[in-house]
Design an enzyme around this catalytic site. Sequence first.
Site, PDB file in Angstrom:
ATOM      1  N   ASP A  12      31.866  37.735  35.372  1.00 59.64           N
ATOM      2  CA  ASP A  12      31.502  39.035  36.188  1.00 59.64           C
ATOM      3  C   ASP A  12      30.957  38.502  37.225  1.00 59.64           C
ATOM      4  O   ASP A  12      30.234  37.591  37.635  1.00 59.64           O
ATOM      5  CB  ASP A  12      30.444  40.039  35.365  1.00 59.64           C
ATOM      6  CG  ASP A  12      30.775  41.525  36.200  1.00 59.64           C
ATOM      7  OD1 ASP A  12      31.824  41.493  36.751  1.00 59.64           O
ATOM      8  OD2 ASP A  12      29.656  42.188  35.929  1.00 59.64           O
ATOM      9  N   ARG A  16      31.639  40.616  44.162  1.00 52.21           N
ATOM     10  CA  ARG A  16      30.317  40.550  44.781  1.00 52.21           C
ATOM     11  C   ARG A  16      30.105  39.118  45.756  1.00 52.21           C
ATOM     12  O   ARG A  16      29.633  39.095  46.511  1.00 52.21           O
ATOM     13  CB  ARG A  16      29.183  40.766  44.016  1.00 52.21           C
ATOM     14  CG  ARG A  16      28.901  42.420  43.906  1.00 52.21           C
ATOM     15  CD  ARG A  16      28.065  42.726  42.818  1.00 52.21           C
ATOM     16  NE  ARG A  16      28.812  42.596  41.334  1.00 52.21           N
ATOM     17  CZ  ARG A  16      28.126  42.653  40.277  1.00 52.21           C
ATOM     18  NH1 ARG A  16      26.798  42.667  40.135  1.00 52.21           N
ATOM     19  NH2 ARG A  16      28.692  42.390  39.263  1.00 52.21           N
ATOM     20  N   HIS A  29      38.117  36.111  42.925  1.00 53.74           N
ATOM     21  CA  HIS A  29      39.057  35.915  41.804  1.00 53.74           C
ATOM     22  C   HIS A  29      39.638  34.630  41.655  1.00 53.74           C
ATOM     23  O   HIS A  29      39.813  33.897  40.619  1.00 53.74           O
ATOM     24  CB  HIS A  29      39.966  37.030  41.453  1.00 53.74           C
ATOM     25  CG  HIS A  29      39.239  38.513  41.383  1.00 53.74           C
ATOM     26  ND1 HIS A  29      38.482  38.833  40.452  1.00 53.74           N
ATOM     27  CD2 HIS A  29      39.916  39.640  42.283  1.00 53.74           C
ATOM     28  CE1 HIS A  29      38.244  40.031  40.564  1.00 53.74           C
ATOM     29  NE2 HIS A  29      38.972  40.460  41.646  1.00 53.74           N
ATOM     30  N   LEU A 122      39.376  21.868  22.739  1.00 59.34           N
ATOM     31  CA  LEU A 122      38.533  23.098  22.848  1.00 59.34           C
ATOM     32  C   LEU A 122      39.476  24.295  22.411  1.00 59.34           C
ATOM     33  O   LEU A 122      40.772  24.462  22.843  1.00 59.34           O
ATOM     34  CB  LEU A 122      38.043  23.483  24.101  1.00 59.34           C
ATOM     35  CG  LEU A 122      37.195  24.534  24.631  1.00 59.34           C
ATOM     36  CD1 LEU A 122      36.110  24.886  23.949  1.00 59.34           C
ATOM     37  CD2 LEU A 122      37.135  24.958  25.893  1.00 59.34           C
TER      38      LEU A 122
HETATM   39  C1  IPE Z   1      33.670  43.589  32.632  1.00 53.58           C
HETATM   40  O1  IPE Z   1      33.563  43.552  33.985  1.00 53.58           O
HETATM   41  C2  IPE Z   1      35.188  43.097  32.411  1.00 53.58           C
HETATM   42  C3  IPE Z   1      35.306  41.758  32.799  1.00 53.58           C
HETATM   43  C4  IPE Z   1      34.428  40.547  33.134  1.00 53.58           C
HETATM   44  C5  IPE Z   1      36.882  41.389  32.515  1.00 53.58           C
HETATM   45  P1  IPE Z   1      33.767  44.918  34.816  1.00 53.58           P
HETATM   46  O2  IPE Z   1      33.101  44.513  36.022  1.00 53.58           O
HETATM   47  O3  IPE Z   1      35.104  45.524  34.702  1.00 53.58           O
HETATM   48  O4  IPE Z   1      32.547  45.713  34.073  1.00 53.58           O
HETATM   49  P2  IPE Z   1      31.814  46.976  34.624  1.00 53.58           P
HETATM   50  O5  IPE Z   1      32.946  47.851  35.158  1.00 53.58           O
HETATM   51  O6  IPE Z   1      30.999  46.498  35.605  1.00 53.58           O
HETATM   52  O7  IPE Z   1      31.094  47.534  33.440  1.00 53.58           O
HETATM   53  C1  IPE Z   2      34.817  39.847  37.056  1.00 55.67           C
HETATM   54  O1  IPE Z   2      34.556  40.290  38.410  1.00 55.67           O
HETATM   55  C2  IPE Z   2      36.496  39.806  37.192  1.00 55.67           C
HETATM   56  C3  IPE Z   2      37.072  41.178  36.589  1.00 55.67           C
HETATM   57  C4  IPE Z   2      36.541  42.281  35.911  1.00 55.67           C
HETATM   58  C5  IPE Z   2      38.592  41.079  36.585  1.00 55.67           C
HETATM   59  P1  IPE Z   2      34.505  41.731  39.081  1.00 55.67           P
HETATM   60  O2  IPE Z   2      35.589  41.599  39.770  1.00 55.67           O
HETATM   61  O3  IPE Z   2      34.088  42.858  38.280  1.00 55.67           O
HETATM   62  O4  IPE Z   2      33.311  41.440  40.115  1.00 55.67           O
HETATM   63  P2  IPE Z   2      32.087  42.379  40.735  1.00 55.67           P
HETATM   64  O5  IPE Z   2      31.708  42.859  39.455  1.00 55.67           O
HETATM   65  O6  IPE Z   2      32.928  43.499  41.554  1.00 55.67           O
HETATM   66  O7  IPE Z   2      31.383  41.399  41.627  1.00 55.67           O
HETATM   67 MG    MG Z   3      32.423  43.436  37.588  1.00 57.23          MG
END
Ligand code: IPE
Ligand code: IPE
Ligand code: MG
Length: 233
Positions: A12, A16, A29, A122
């Site tokens: 996650d 940001r 990403h 792995l």
């Molecule tokens: C959770 O992250 C899913 C993945 C990391 C793939 P999100 O960014 O989608 O989760 P929420 O919306 O903050 O709970």
């Molecule tokens: C995790 O990063 C990747 C996916 C959920 C696909 P985010 O895209 O959720 O990044 P934030 O949480 O918005 O920073």
């Molecule tokens: Mg996120």
Amino acid sequence: MNTLNHLAIILDGNGRWAKSKGLPRKAGHVAGAKNVETICRAVHKRGIKYLTVYAFSTENWNRPEDEVSAIMKLFDSYLDTCIKDCEKNNMVIRLIGDRSGIGKLLPKVELLEEKSKNNTGLNLTIAINYGSRNEICHAAEKIAEDYKAGKISEINDELFSDYLYTKDIPDPDLILRTSGEQRLSNFLLWQAAYSEFLFVEKPWPDFDEKELDKAIEAYNNRDRRYGKIKEDN
Ligand code: IPE
Ligand code: IPE
Ligand code: MG
């Protein structure tokens, strides 16, 4: 000391991370995907046998179309790289998630799973179009069918686990989430029954080997009791 056999990571904070650098979310990403490769090597080097990464949830389809398609393109090229480097990387790669919804990625996933299944390094599991509630519903549906057909008679923990996408994969010992959020977001709800949890502040693209070592150390200091009491208590 605890044995860390299976580490599961909720990747996650890509968006940001990018925003904090004045970049589009997509750049986050890209950096996040690159970091998966780095951390796979680091995890293997430390003797951890299973790594599961939560890369795209069943709810992530609700993001803007251009972000979703950028992420799908990244998966597509990641799969190409894994197919090409299959022997060199020596990883056993599996996908968990609802395969009926991943479109043109599916043939590549199946090819990679087949090609990598006899590797000895792995065990990397990638959760794409994954949602734990969806997984549990699917399992319940299949169990009901098999019960009706007389193929099974008793439903217990072990049997239920065998109907999940994670069949053949041990439960995670440690579930780690980056970027400071403290929730599971529909990840491994059944499998996490006795997992340890760790929430770290760094966004995923900044999670490096040093952070990994800190996480392993934190895990080693946990007291896993499984409902029993400690011998010296
Ligand atoms: C959770 O992250 C899913 C993945 C990391 C793939 P999100 O960014 O989608 O989760 P929420 O919306 O903050 O709970
Ligand atoms: C995790 O990063 C990747 C996916 C959920 C696909 P985010 O895209 O959720 O990044 P934030 O949480 O918005 O920073
Ligand atoms: Mg996120």
